[in-house]
Design an enzyme around this catalytic site. Sequence first.
Site, mmCIF file in Angstrom:
data_model
loop_
_atom_site.group_PDB
_atom_site.id
_atom_site.type_symbol
_atom_site.label_atom_id
_atom_site.label_comp_id
_atom_site.label_asym_id
_atom_site.label_seq_id
_atom_site.Cartn_x
_atom_site.Cartn_y
_atom_site.Cartn_z
ATOM 1 C CG ASP A 169 -0.948 -5.262 0.005
ATOM 2 O OD1 ASP A 169 -0.472 -4.207 0.459
ATOM 3 O OD2 ASP A 169 -2.071 -5.327 -0.546
ATOM 4 N N GLY A 196 0.834 -1.203 0.000
ATOM 5 C CA GLY A 196 0.000 0.000 0.000
ATOM 6 C C GLY A 196 0.870 1.254 0.000
ATOM 7 C CG PHE A 197 0.258 6.100 0.565
ATOM 8 C CD1 PHE A 197 1.318 6.740 -0.060
ATOM 9 C CD2 PHE A 197 -0.387 6.747 1.615
ATOM 10 C CE1 PHE A 197 1.733 7.997 0.356
ATOM 11 C CE2 PHE A 197 0.008 7.998 2.033
ATOM 12 C CZ PHE A 197 1.074 8.618 1.408
ATOM 13 C CB ILE A 198 1.684 4.139 4.883
ATOM 14 C CG1 ILE A 198 0.825 5.400 4.758
ATOM 15 C CG2 ILE A 198 2.676 4.279 6.050
ATOM 16 C CD1 ILE A 198 -0.038 5.710 5.967
ATOM 17 C CE1 TYR A 218 -10.077 3.142 8.823
ATOM 18 C CE2 TYR A 218 -10.250 5.532 8.737
ATOM 19 C CZ TYR A 218 -9.481 4.393 8.675
ATOM 20 O OH TYR A 218 -8.130 4.486 8.483
ATOM 21 C CG LEU A 235 1.145 -0.094 7.908
ATOM 22 C CD1 LEU A 235 2.269 0.073 6.894
ATOM 23 C CD2 LEU A 235 0.720 1.273 8.413
ATOM 24 C CB ALA A 243 -1.273 1.721 11.199
#
Length: 323
Positions: free
Chosen positions: A31, A10-12, A149, A76, A117
């Site tokens: 992932d 992912g992004f982070i 969320y 994450l 996270a």
Amino acid sequence: MRYLITGGAGFIGSHLAEALLDKGEEVAVIDDLSTGSMRNIEHLKARPGLRYVIDSIMNKPLLAELVDDSDCVVHLAAAVGVKLIVDSPVRTIVLNVEGTSHVLECATKKKKKVLLASTSEVYGKADKFPFKETSDLLIGPPSKGRWSYACSKALDEFLALAYHKEKGLPVVIVRLFNTVGPRQTGQYGMVVPNFVKQALLGQPITVYGTGRQSRCFVHVRDVVKALIALTREPKAVGQIFNLGSTEEVSILALAKLVKLASGSRSEIRRVPYDHAYEEGFEDMFRRVPDTTKARKLIGFKPSADLAGILADVIEYYRRGEGA
Ligand code: UDP
């Protein structure tokens, strides 16, 4: 140290994997590519020290094996992005709650360190600023899908601290505030990549609501540095840390900044929340962190300002790499 990064494509996660490999650490990534992408780790595939598995954290036997082979898990993998959450509430709740439960359970067997996270979203509609780790959380009603969320992530935090207290699991919790930078996709509604894409394509820049709502944006590079420091700091165990910038900007001002920095001729267009998300959508009006705790323990101080962040994201999309 051997790290396992859930959501590592992912992004982070991909930025974290890269920074850890640069430091000579071993990194395993799991992932399911639901919101992550192989493109994010393509350039890392040949690096010694990297191992990746395309699978879900819901695959418990596999997860257990990966956790056993690591010293520290950075968790994450989660459903992220307000748009995605509003559109797929079941997936959000199941993945965030059951997925985290799997990670904590697997880590407990061999007492592996877990960095969880979490998100600034957990503060919900709290209105005492800046938000401190000890502040009350004010989450909206279950009839408004957005809050699933915050609620699922708050439950993750409770569960992580419960494992710490009851089973002696070494856990560290971070609440990330609007983390942005290259590789963040606009597909799930995040504002900075959305605005940059719109500006570069000459499309209207869509400001939801009045645009007076504000956020503080932090560069992913600064967040990754802090994540690594927190995994290495024994005093962080059993604690919650806000990580974010304190440079606050309204969303309307952000739209103007993106337009200026990209030299775009796009119009700035207001879009009612009901059209952007769903009927009765509730936004967070402000979201400002108090980061004193992370500053005192690990010297956390973001190095990139908003102008620098936008320049990086614009350059990334100009290179044609962004989706
Ligand atoms: N937003 C916007 N236009 C967009 C996407 C988002 O005006 O195209 C607004 C959104 O309503 C919110 C802020 O920008 O007030 C930040 O949204 P984002 O989804 O990036 O993160 P959030 O802080 O809400 O989790």
